[in-house]
Write an enzyme that holds these catalytic residues in place. Structure first.
Site, PDB file in Angstrom:
ATOM      1  N   HIS A 225       0.752  -1.200   0.320  1.00  0.00           N
ATOM      2  CA  HIS A 225      -0.419   0.092  -0.087  1.00  0.00           C
ATOM      3  C   HIS A 225       0.609   1.370  -0.080  1.00  0.00           C
ATOM      4  O   HIS A 225       0.402   1.617  -1.093  1.00  0.00           O
ATOM      5  CB  HIS A 225      -0.755   0.012   1.176  1.00  0.00           C
ATOM      6  CG  HIS A 225      -1.687   0.906   0.693  1.00  0.00           C
ATOM      7  ND1 HIS A 225      -3.362   1.445  -0.213  1.00  0.00           N
ATOM      8  CD2 HIS A 225      -1.427   2.473   1.225  1.00  0.00           C
ATOM      9  CE1 HIS A 225      -3.272   2.703  -0.301  1.00  0.00           C
ATOM     10  NE2 HIS A 225      -2.105   3.006   1.062  1.00  0.00           N
ATOM     11  N   PHE A 377      -6.497   1.058 -10.679  1.00  0.00           N
ATOM     12  CA  PHE A 377      -4.935   1.060 -11.045  1.00  0.00           C
ATOM     13  C   PHE A 377      -4.118   1.967 -12.451  1.00  0.00           C
ATOM     14  O   PHE A 377      -2.896   2.746 -12.566  1.00  0.00           O
ATOM     15  CB  PHE A 377      -4.355  -0.007 -10.164  1.00  0.00           C
ATOM     16  CG  PHE A 377      -3.693  -1.001 -10.571  1.00  0.00           C
ATOM     17  CD1 PHE A 377      -2.993  -0.821 -12.087  1.00  0.00           C
ATOM     18  CD2 PHE A 377      -4.082  -2.128  -9.754  1.00  0.00           C
ATOM     19  CE1 PHE A 377      -2.439  -2.668 -12.448  1.00  0.00           C
ATOM     20  CE2 PHE A 377      -3.719  -3.433 -10.361  1.00  0.00           C
ATOM     21  CZ  PHE A 377      -3.698  -3.048 -11.191  1.00  0.00           C
ATOM     22  N   ARG A 441      -9.670 -10.691 -12.499  1.00  0.00           N
ATOM     23  CA  ARG A 441      -8.544  -9.925 -12.832  1.00  0.00           C
ATOM     24  C   ARG A 441      -7.408 -10.897 -12.337  1.00  0.00           C
ATOM     25  O   ARG A 441      -7.824 -11.780 -12.653  1.00  0.00           O
ATOM     26  CB  ARG A 441      -8.438  -9.191 -12.235  1.00  0.00           C
ATOM     27  CG  ARG A 441      -7.963  -9.395 -10.837  1.00  0.00           C
ATOM     28  CD  ARG A 441      -7.435  -8.405  -9.032  1.00  0.00           C
ATOM     29  NE  ARG A 441      -6.111  -7.601  -9.884  1.00  0.00           N
ATOM     30  CZ  ARG A 441      -5.410  -7.377  -8.703  1.00  0.00           C
ATOM     31  NH1 ARG A 441      -5.385  -7.332  -7.422  1.00  0.00           N
ATOM     32  NH2 ARG A 441      -3.939  -6.963  -9.321  1.00  0.00           N
ATOM     33  N   ARG A 442      -6.368 -10.715 -13.346  1.00  0.00           N
ATOM     34  CA  ARG A 442      -4.538 -11.834 -13.510  1.00  0.00           C
ATOM     35  C   ARG A 442      -5.124 -12.860 -13.670  1.00  0.00           C
ATOM     36  O   ARG A 442      -5.136 -13.923 -13.612  1.00  0.00           O
ATOM     37  CB  ARG A 442      -4.684 -12.451 -11.615  1.00  0.00           C
ATOM     38  CG  ARG A 442      -4.373 -11.417 -10.631  1.00  0.00           C
ATOM     39  CD  ARG A 442      -3.567 -11.548  -9.782  1.00  0.00           C
ATOM     40  NE  ARG A 442      -3.140 -10.791  -8.747  1.00  0.00           N
ATOM     41  CZ  ARG A 442      -4.305 -10.902  -7.830  1.00  0.00           C
ATOM     42  NH1 ARG A 442      -5.475 -11.441  -7.346  1.00  0.00           N
ATOM     43  NH2 ARG A 442      -4.625 -10.096  -6.957  1.00  0.00           N
TER      44      ARG A 442
HETATM   45 FE1  HAS Z   1      -5.763   2.220  -4.505  1.00  0.00          FE
HETATM   46  C1  HAS Z   1      -5.668  -1.259  -4.639  1.00  0.00           C
HETATM   47  C2  HAS Z   1      -8.017   2.042  -1.789  1.00  0.00           C
HETATM   48  C3  HAS Z   1      -5.413   5.332  -3.722  1.00  0.00           C
HETATM   49  C4  HAS Z   1      -3.098   2.264  -7.070  1.00  0.00           C
HETATM   50  N1  HAS Z   1      -4.539   0.414  -5.384  1.00  0.00           N
HETATM   51  C5  HAS Z   1      -4.956  -0.833  -5.491  1.00  0.00           C
HETATM   52  C6  HAS Z   1      -4.276  -2.162  -5.953  1.00  0.00           C
HETATM   53  C7  HAS Z   1      -2.577  -0.651  -7.052  1.00  0.00           C
HETATM   54  C8  HAS Z   1      -3.340   0.772  -6.267  1.00  0.00           C
HETATM   55  C9  HAS Z   1      -2.086  -0.738  -7.902  1.00  0.00           C
HETATM   56  O1  HAS Z   1      -8.564   0.009   0.170  1.00  0.00           O
HETATM   57  C10 HAS Z   1      -4.334  -2.855  -6.786  1.00  0.00           C
HETATM   58  C11 HAS Z   1      -2.227  -3.766  -5.952  1.00  0.00           C
HETATM   59  C12 HAS Z   1      -3.344  -4.812  -6.373  1.00  0.00           C
HETATM   60  O2  HAS Z   1      -2.157  -5.957  -7.847  1.00  0.00           O
HETATM   61  O3  HAS Z   1      -3.771  -6.232  -6.066  1.00  0.00           O
HETATM   62  N2  HAS Z   1      -6.577   3.440  -3.394  1.00  0.00           N
HETATM   63  C13 HAS Z   1      -7.396   3.401  -2.769  1.00  0.00           C
HETATM   64  C14 HAS Z   1      -7.450   4.482  -1.973  1.00  0.00           C
HETATM   65  C15 HAS Z   1      -6.858   5.761  -1.710  1.00  0.00           C
HETATM   66  C16 HAS Z   1      -6.028   4.767  -3.024  1.00  0.00           C
HETATM   67  C17 HAS Z   1      -9.158   4.579   0.010  1.00  0.00           C
HETATM   68  N3  HAS Z   1      -4.062   3.928  -5.003  1.00  0.00           N
HETATM   69  C18 HAS Z   1      -4.391   4.646  -5.144  1.00  0.00           C
HETATM   70  C19 HAS Z   1      -3.070   5.331  -5.143  1.00  0.00           C
HETATM   71  C20 HAS Z   1      -2.613   4.222  -6.464  1.00  0.00           C
HETATM   72  C21 HAS Z   1      -3.494   3.270  -6.454  1.00  0.00           C
HETATM   73  C22 HAS Z   1      -3.388   6.931  -5.609  1.00  0.00           C
HETATM   74  C23 HAS Z   1      -1.458   4.371  -7.598  1.00  0.00           C
HETATM   75  C24 HAS Z   1      -0.909   5.573  -7.975  1.00  0.00           C
HETATM   76  N4  HAS Z   1      -6.959   0.724  -3.744  1.00  0.00           N
HETATM   77  C25 HAS Z   1      -7.384   0.795  -2.787  1.00  0.00           C
HETATM   78  C26 HAS Z   1      -8.081  -0.684  -1.932  1.00  0.00           C
HETATM   79  C27 HAS Z   1      -7.611  -1.733  -3.115  1.00  0.00           C
HETATM   80  C28 HAS Z   1      -6.789  -0.593  -3.564  1.00  0.00           C
HETATM   81  C29 HAS Z   1      -8.907  -1.054  -1.207  1.00  0.00           C
HETATM   82  C30 HAS Z   1      -7.402  -2.884  -2.965  1.00  0.00           C
HETATM   83  C31 HAS Z   1      -8.648  -3.248  -3.789  1.00  0.00           C
HETATM   84  C32 HAS Z   1      -9.264  -5.003  -3.521  1.00  0.00           C
HETATM   85  O4  HAS Z   1      -9.709  -5.276  -3.320  1.00  0.00           O
HETATM   86  O5  HAS Z   1      -7.350  -5.989  -4.242  1.00  0.00           O
HETATM   87  C33 HAS Z   1      -6.540   7.275  -1.583  1.00  0.00           C
HETATM   88  O6  HAS Z   1      -5.360   7.279  -1.606  1.00  0.00           O
HETATM   89  C34 HAS Z   1      -7.321   7.231  -2.759  1.00  0.00           C
HETATM   90  C35 HAS Z   1      -7.712   9.137  -2.634  1.00  0.00           C
HETATM   91  C36 HAS Z   1      -7.734   9.992  -3.426  1.00  0.00           C
HETATM   92  C37 HAS Z   1      -9.080  11.525  -3.312  1.00  0.00           C
HETATM   93  C38 HAS Z   1      -9.242  12.329  -4.826  1.00  0.00           C
HETATM   94  C39 HAS Z   1      -8.665  13.443  -3.800  1.00  0.00           C
HETATM   95  C40 HAS Z   1      -8.522  14.163  -5.996  1.00  0.00           C
HETATM   96  C41 HAS Z   1      -7.528  15.321  -6.420  1.00  0.00           C
HETATM   97  C42 HAS Z   1      -8.115  15.402  -7.785  1.00  0.00           C
HETATM   98  C43 HAS Z   1      -8.561  16.847  -7.697  1.00  0.00           C
HETATM   99  C44 HAS Z   1      -8.198  17.397  -8.925  1.00  0.00           C
HETATM  100  C45 HAS Z   1      -8.133  18.594  -9.374  1.00  0.00           C
HETATM  101  C46 HAS Z   1      -8.759  19.559 -10.938  1.00  0.00           C
HETATM  102  C47 HAS Z   1      -8.303  20.156  -8.495  1.00  0.00           C
HETATM  103  C48 HAS Z   1      -9.643  11.657  -2.560  1.00  0.00           C
HETATM  104  C49 HAS Z   1      -6.411  15.187  -5.284  1.00  0.00           C
HETATM  105  C50 HAS Z   1     -10.271  19.320 -10.832  1.00  0.00           C
HETATM  106  C51 HAS Z   1     -10.107  20.572 -12.059  1.00  0.00           C
HETATM  107  C52 HAS Z   1     -11.938  21.164 -12.002  1.00  0.00           C
HETATM  108  C53 HAS Z   1     -12.021  22.177 -13.176  1.00  0.00           C
HETATM  109  C54 HAS Z   1     -12.501  19.738 -11.925  1.00  0.00           C
HETATM  110 CU    CU Z   2      -3.673   0.716  -1.120  1.00  0.00          CU
END
Ligand code: HAS
Ligand code: CU
Length: 551
Positions: A225, A377, A441-442
């Protein structure tokens, strides 16, 4: 008083070190991208791999080379350049340390790659036991990690000399951020190093017959993670500290940026169970605790979103924008250095929402081990993060090679990002949808004995192949631009943009540099979240599993 001169350009010798990392990273992009294309074609059911190459072999190449090699090399190169730019040129000793790290990582990469190509290690990038790879695969990956520690040591040494020369002052923001990410990485990789050195390596060498699968997976996800935040934080470095300068605006708040990075250090690690929610052998109470901690680590991302909106809006209004969204029109859409990472930010809104879904225990039951997760991802890592890395390359590579990003390349870069966004909408969108219909998956193409449910997935798999082909076109374009910027673009000076903080922002307090405090809390949280479940696993350990090689 500073003993080192702080330039607005990266020292040439440090630039060479960073570029060495980038060459490996972009070679990885070429190989891993081709593997990705082949996978989507195979999964569409319309294509078979030639010469007896296995689907899982190609999938291992794809995951290892893009998820582990491209990212680690790019990040280390970028962080070295960012520290050299903001804290002054590295000393000879620091630079030599960086080179040793680079070569160890490269040798390790070659070892692991050779084993995968020989079909001795088709165990995917997560190398879950009881799948067993050739020992040299594990040795190779260990060298990559040890090399990255040595690279990290170079960064920490450079930071320490800046602190010594500037007592009582907060370190430059980009340097501070690179150091947080390095610390995060060092604490996290201890987990994967432990399972590889004490479990997988002796077992693949035949020194022990059996492996404790749950312990190995737990140590892996203790690392796995925070690994994703190690990928994300360099993108956040660019979003917080570089993009404001590119648009001609200011950083909303230096303290808020530092605070969000510290929160990542604290909460990234004690959350690995959210990858193991469906696994037996872990008490649900501890899963629940780690889910709560996972929701805490969402906060710094929400802070980042807030801060970015503030920067964009402040800038737009200073240019006379009115109304709720008038500022959107004032942003420099024709500048690839802004537009490309911006597409990454936009993608991070649905990407992050998907993460929150995954982390919710009941919803995880629906999506776990389905291709929905692969869709997740590819939005987070393969869109938000990688488009930001591409956006960084467009000014950093010419900056380091003494060239410039021409108008023509700038335009091509924007086209590249648009192609990427279209390809990913098809591919990741279809993955999310098929995942909700239960597609695993996989897994390679299968009709599952003519099952009706599996037949439902096939149109989505075809859409994934369409998306994958569009993305491959994007990869070719990116490689073309990279080669241009590294070797052929006209000579000149390309700016390394570093943002300034808005005048109204509060002064940065020194508490952010109190590493004893932050590392102390990090360790306490880890002990709290992992000690009892870990004792449980060891006390109730089964006899363990023999190794399996299905390749
Ligand atoms: Fe994830 C599985 C939960 C973020 C990558 N994640 C994965 C796997 C990868 C991965 C590679 O809870 C698979 C691993 C495997 O092979 O099994 N992930 C989360 C959560 C977040 C999260 C809670 N993941 C990421 C990030 C990754 C990534 C970042 C890579 C870089 N993830 C999971 C969970 C799994 C999981 C479970 C397991 C699933 C399973 O069952 O196997 C959080 O960090 C996300 C928070 C993000 C936000 C968004 C904020 C938005 C922003 C943009 C603002 C935009 C602007 C522009 C300002 C709340 C900052 C807008 C402008 C306009 C004009 C509209
Ligand atoms: Cu994670």
């Amino acid at each position: 008083m500073s003993t080192k001169s702080i330039n607005t350009i990266v020292d040439r010798r440090d630039g060479k070190l960073a570029m060495a990392h980038f060459y490996v990273a972009f070679i990885a992009l070429a190989i891993g991208g081709l593997a990705g294309l082949l996978q989507t074609l195979v999964r569409s059911g319309k294509y078979e791999l030639p010469w007896g190459i296995g689907y899982y072999q190609v999938l291992t190449v794809h995951g290892v080379v893009l998820g582990l090699v491209l990212t680690t090399f790019f990040i280390m190169g970028f962080q070295l350049a960012a520290v050299s730019r903001t804290s002054g040129a590295l000393t000879d000793k620091q630079r030599m340390t960086g080179w040793i790290g680079f070569w160890l990582m490269t040798i390790g990469t070659v070892m692991a790659a050779v084993m995968i190509l020989l079909n001795e290690a088709s165990v995917l990038y997560t190398f879950y036991a009881p799948l067993q790879a050739h020992a040299l695969y594990y040795v190779g990956l260990t060298l990559v990690i040890v090399g990255s520690w040595i690279d990290g040591a170079a960064l920490i040494m450079a930071y320490a000399s800046w602190r010594k020369a500037n007592p009582g002052k907060p370190s430059p923001l980009l340097t501070f951020m690179a150091i947080v990410n390095t610390l995060l990485w060092i604490v996290a990789t201890i987990g994967v190093a432990a399972t590889v050195l004490f479990q997988l390596l002796p077992w693949s060498l035949g020194l022990v017959e059996r492996v404790d699968v749950l312990v190995s997976r737990t140590l892996f996800w203790y690392f796995g993670h925070p690994l994703v935040y190690f990928w994300l934080l360099p993108a956040y470095m660019a979003w917080y500290a570089i993009v404001p300068k590119i648009i001609g605006g200011k950083i909303f708040s230096d303290s808020l940026a530092r605070m969000s990075f510290i929160l990542f250090l604290l909460f990234s690690i004690p959350v690995g169970f959210h990858h193991q929610l469906m696994e037996p052998g872990i008490d649900p109470a501890w899963k629940f605790l780690q889910v709560i901690l996972t929701f805490l680590v969402i906060i710094p991302s929400l802070m980042t979103a807030f801060s970015l909106f503030a920067t964009f809006e402040m800038f737009g209004r200073s240019k006379g924008a009115t109304g709720l969204f008038g500022w959107v029109k004032k942003l420099p859409w024709g500048d690839a250095r802004f537009a490309v990472p911006f597409i990454g930010m936009l993608a991070f809104i649905p990407a992050g929402a998907g993460g929150v879904i995954n982390a919710s225990h009941q919803l995880n039951q629906v999506v776990h081990n389905t291709i929905w997760v692969t869709g997740h991802f590819h939005l987070t890592l393969a869109t938000s993060v990688i488009l930001t890395f591409f956006g960084i390359s467009y000014w950093l590579v010419p900056h380091l090679t003494g060239r410039v990003l021409t108008k023509a390349m700038n335009k091509l870069a924007i086209i590249q990002a648009v192609i990427w966004a279209i390809g990913m909408t098809f591919m990741s969108g279809a993955m999310h949808a098929a995942g909700l219909l239960g597609a695993p998956r996989r897994s390679s193409f299968s009709t599952y004995g003519g099952s009706e449910q599996a037949a439902e997935w096939i149109p989505y798999q075809v859409a994934q192949a369409v998306g994958g082909s569009i993305l491959f076109l994007g990869i070719i374009l990116m490689l073309y631009i990279f080669i241009n910027l590294a070797f052929f673009a006209p000579k000149g000076e390309q700016e390394f943009p570093v943002g300034e903080v808005a005048d109204a922002a509060e002064k940065t307090p020194m508490v952010f540099e109190n590493w004893k405090l932050w590392i102390g809390i990090t360790v306490l949280l880890i002990l709290f979240a992992y000690t009892i479940p870990f004792i449980d696993m060891i006390q109730n350990a089964p006899i363990g599993s023999k190794g399996y090689k299905f390749f």
